[in-house]
Write an enzyme that holds these catalytic residues in place. Structure first.
Site, PDB file in Angstrom:
ATOM      1  N   GLY A 173       5.824  -0.278  -2.146  1.00 39.31           N
ATOM      2  CA  GLY A 173       6.372   1.166  -2.754  1.00 39.31           C
ATOM      3  C   GLY A 173       7.572   0.806  -3.546  1.00 39.31           C
ATOM      4  N   ASP A 174       8.195  -0.087  -3.603  1.00 37.13           N
ATOM      5  CA  ASP A 174       9.450  -0.445  -4.393  1.00 37.13           C
ATOM      6  C   ASP A 174       8.648  -0.836  -5.745  1.00 37.13           C
ATOM      7  OD1 ASP A 174      11.885  -0.074  -3.357  1.00 37.13           O
ATOM      8  OD2 ASP A 174      12.055  -1.966  -2.502  1.00 37.13           O
ATOM      9  N   ALA A 175       7.568  -1.585  -6.004  1.00 38.37           N
ATOM     10  CA  ALA A 175       6.883  -2.169  -6.980  1.00 38.37           C
ATOM     11  C   ALA A 175       6.291  -0.766  -7.726  1.00 38.37           C
ATOM     12  CB  ALA A 175       5.851  -3.081  -6.747  1.00 38.37           C
ATOM     13  N   GLY A 178       8.976   1.001  -9.511  1.00 40.00           N
ATOM     14  CA  GLY A 178       9.492   0.361 -10.719  1.00 40.00           C
ATOM     15  C   GLY A 178       8.590   0.414 -11.698  1.00 40.00           C
TER      16      GLY A 178
END
Length: 403
Positions: A173-175, A178
């Site tokens: 989810g962070d990637a 980003g």
């Protein structure tokens, strides 16, 4: 076509102040740095960014931090203090982008609301990356990658049929957030470059929405077909055959043979050419309807042969497949090596550290290799000197906990 003639990335000249923490928003700024943007990483003076404590850590050095914040200069500043706030506003006219990921309303409480930021720099792009956005009933909730993944519907697609949904051992989810962060910055920079009179903008990027955006068919198949897509193990429920198989010698590999032409070649490989004209398997919808029968038969054949033989036959037949790689496999793979997919980032503690290459590659452009992420306040003297703060003033600010 292959001549390397330029080291100027498309975002050269763009200045980004990254005051975000942990991973998603900083990753977006790092991707921009990979393509030529000048990024200054702003941290609190105590270096309390949680990414500095996440594994892997060696000799007290945060290795993930070094890779995730590559190509940035690092400063410290406590913008919660009046003098720190004033110094931030003094710097903003010299930046094109401000990246932050604090809970909605936090910047306002610090006296750094959007109106104040716009007065400091009317052309500033303010990118706010939060879990749930700047509006809505969940706007003030804290968020982490696994929360975005669960709420977006992404996690519900993983795991064994009838079992618990599964998270990946990496913050997907962070990637994804980003990537949307970098895309948003590049898009708005393109707009500003096309119009010198254009005003800046506030970008409201919700990580949950970023991940949900990737799941195109979920709403339409629910509305039009009444279907809710659920975990199906390694087997795709929309195309067949597409699954994870195991060889006789215990090697797991992924295979996709969803088009009729590729499926016919697979049938020949496993010695069942008649399957390609069998009404149960002749089309993708038919194969999906008879998925269990087809997959059981394929799994039995693969489990009866060693991986080297399977790989040779699949490769010769032009069937898409891959062994499930570990990082050790990636490092040893001839294709990764030929493309220099792992680069060495210069690092003051270890000489250099391995990291994924700059993506994408631009033909004719050789980008310089970025160095690893900065130590806490590593570039304070250098950066603040650019704003007229001499060593004596910097020492005072440091003593008072402002930097």
């Amino acid at each position: 076509m292959n001549q390397k003639s330029s080291s100027q990335g498309a975002l050269a000249g763009v200045r980004i102040l990254d005051m975000a923490t942990v991973l998603a928003a900083p990753m977006g700024a790092t991707l921009c740095a990979d393509h030529g943007a000048e990024v200054v990483k702003l941290e609190l003076p105590d270096g309390s960014d949680a990414l500095r404590g996440l594994q892997p850590v060696k000799d007290g050095n945060a290795l993930w931090w070094k890779i995730a914040n590559r190509g940035k200069r690092g400063i410290t500043l406590d913008v919660r203090q009046p003098e720190g706030r004033a110094l931030l506003l003094k710097m903003l006219p010299h930046f094109d982008v401000l990246v932050e990921n604090f809970r909605t309303g936090t910047m306002d409480r610090w006296g750094l609301d959007i109106e104040t930021l716009n007065r400091a720099n009317p052309r500033l792009i303010v990118l706010r990356l939060t879990g749930f956005g700047q509006t809505g009933p969940y706007k003030s909730r804290p968020g982490f990658a696994r929360i975005f993944e669960a709420m977006s519907g992404f996690t519900n697609l993983t795991g064994e049929e009838g079992g618990s949904p599964l998270h990946s051992n990496f913050p997907v989810g962070d990637a994804v957030a980003g990537l949307f962060c970098a895309f948003s910055i590049a898009s708005e920079i393109a707009r500003l470059r096309g119009n010198p009179e254009a005003a800046g903008v506030e970008v409201d990027l919700a990580a949950t929405e970023a991940l949900f955006r990737l799941l195109d068919p979920l709403p339409v198949e629910h509305e039009q077909l009444g279907q809710v897509r659920n975990p199906a193990g390694n087997c795709a429920s929309y195309t067949a055959p597409s699954n994870m198989y195991r060889s006789a010698d215990g090697i797991y590999f992924s295979l996709v043979a969803s088009s009729n032409a590729i499926f016919a070649r697979l049938c020949a490989v496993v010695g069942r050419p008649e399957w390609s004209s069998d009404a149960r398997f002749a089309t993708n919808p038919a194969r999906v309807a008879n998925l269990r029968e087809l997959d059981d038969a394929l799994g039995t054949w693969f489990h009866g042969h060693e991986y080297a033989l399977i790989a040779d036959r699949l490769e010769a037949a032009g069937i898409p497949f891959s062994k499930v790689y570990t990082i050790a496999d990636i490092e040893e793979d001839a294709h990764y090596q030929a493309r220099n997919a792992i680069i060495r980032l210069p690092d003051p503690d270890y000489g250099s550290l391995p990291a994924p290459c700059i993506v994408p590659r631009i033909v004719g452009r050789e980008m310089p290799t970025p160095r690893t992420g900065p130590a806490v306040g590593e570039h304070n003297a250098q950066v603040y000197a650019e704003f007229g703060i001499d060593a004596q003033e910097l020492a005072r600010l440091r003593a008072e906990g402002v930097v």
